[in-house]
Write a protein that holds these residues in place. Sequence first.
Motif, PDB file in Angstrom:
ATOM      1  N   GLU A 198     -62.524  18.775   5.397  1.00 43.79           N
ATOM      2  CA  GLU A 198     -61.853  19.433   4.278  1.00 43.79           C
ATOM      3  C   GLU A 198     -60.684  18.571   3.800  1.00 43.79           C
ATOM      4  O   GLU A 198     -60.212  17.689   4.534  1.00 43.79           O
ATOM      5  N   PRO A 199     -60.238  18.809   2.569  1.00 48.24           N
ATOM      6  CA  PRO A 199     -59.170  17.964   1.989  1.00 48.24           C
ATOM      7  C   PRO A 199     -57.920  17.846   2.858  1.00 48.24           C
ATOM      8  O   PRO A 199     -57.358  16.763   2.988  1.00 48.24           O
ATOM      9  N   ARG A 200     -57.496  18.942   3.494  1.00 48.49           N
ATOM     10  CA  ARG A 200     -56.281  18.873   4.327  1.00 48.49           C
ATOM     11  C   ARG A 200     -56.454  17.912   5.494  1.00 48.49           C
ATOM     12  O   ARG A 200     -55.520  17.193   5.870  1.00 48.49           O
ATOM     13  N   ARG A 232     -58.450  15.271   5.540  1.00 55.11           N
ATOM     14  CA  ARG A 232     -58.432  13.903   5.009  1.00 55.11           C
ATOM     15  C   ARG A 232     -57.006  13.465   4.707  1.00 55.11           C
ATOM     16  O   ARG A 232     -56.629  12.327   4.985  1.00 55.11           O
ATOM     17  N   LEU A 233     -56.210  14.358   4.143  1.00 53.98           N
ATOM     18  CA  LEU A 233     -54.810  14.011   3.863  1.00 53.98           C
ATOM     19  C   LEU A 233     -54.065  13.672   5.153  1.00 53.98           C
ATOM     20  O   LEU A 233     -53.274  12.720   5.194  1.00 53.98           O
ATOM     21  N   GLN A 234     -54.304  14.446   6.198  1.00 50.77           N
ATOM     22  CA  GLN A 234     -53.672  14.154   7.489  1.00 50.77           C
ATOM     23  C   GLN A 234     -54.109  12.791   8.016  1.00 50.77           C
ATOM     24  O   GLN A 234     -53.287  12.044   8.566  1.00 50.77           O
ATOM     25  N   ASP A 265     -52.229  10.100   6.363  1.00 49.68           N
ATOM     26  CA  ASP A 265     -50.870  10.009   6.904  1.00 49.68           C
ATOM     27  C   ASP A 265     -50.859   9.260   8.242  1.00 49.68           C
ATOM     28  O   ASP A 265     -49.963   8.451   8.500  1.00 49.68           O
ATOM     29  N   ARG A 270     -59.603  10.435  -1.568  1.00 52.19           N
ATOM     30  CA  ARG A 270     -58.280  11.080  -1.503  1.00 52.19           C
ATOM     31  C   ARG A 270     -58.332  12.354  -2.319  1.00 52.19           C
ATOM     32  O   ARG A 270     -58.638  12.319  -3.510  1.00 52.19           O
ATOM     33  N   PRO A 271     -58.036  13.507  -1.673  1.00 53.70           N
ATOM     34  CA  PRO A 271     -58.068  14.773  -2.405  1.00 53.70           C
ATOM     35  C   PRO A 271     -56.961  14.842  -3.458  1.00 53.70           C
ATOM     36  O   PRO A 271     -55.893  14.259  -3.282  1.00 53.70           O
ATOM     37  N   ALA A 272     -57.244  15.584  -4.508  1.00 57.27           N
ATOM     38  CA  ALA A 272     -56.204  15.833  -5.525  1.00 57.27           C
ATOM     39  C   ALA A 272     -55.141  16.725  -4.887  1.00 57.27           C
ATOM     40  O   ALA A 272     -55.455  17.634  -4.127  1.00 57.27           O
ATOM     41  N   GLN A 273     -53.901  16.429  -5.197  1.00 53.63           N
ATOM     42  CA  GLN A 273     -52.824  17.229  -4.587  1.00 53.63           C
ATOM     43  C   GLN A 273     -52.232  18.183  -5.579  1.00 53.63           C
ATOM     44  O   GLN A 273     -52.109  18.027  -6.690  1.00 53.63           O
TER      45      GLN A 273
END
Length: 72
Positions: free
Chosen positions: A38-40, A42-44, A47, A69-72
Amino acid sequence: MAPEKLTYMANQIASFFKHKPHDEAVEGIANHINDFWEPRMRLQLFDIVKDGGEGLSPLVVEAEPSIRRPAQ
C-alpha cells in the motif's frame, strides 16, 4: 509499521528474487512492491532508503528508483 518490520518484509522479497539474473531480480522486487504494498508502506520504504537504507538488501536499494512514489 515499524521500520524493522518493513525492512524484514522487503528483504524477504529480495531473498525470493536473489537467484534470478540481477536485472530480473531488481525488476521483480520493484514490481512486487508496486503491486502489493500500500502507498503508506512504499512511502516508509522511501524514507528508509533516504536515511541510508540500513539493514536493507542492496537489491531492494537498487530497486527503489523503479518503485512508484504515491501521490501525497
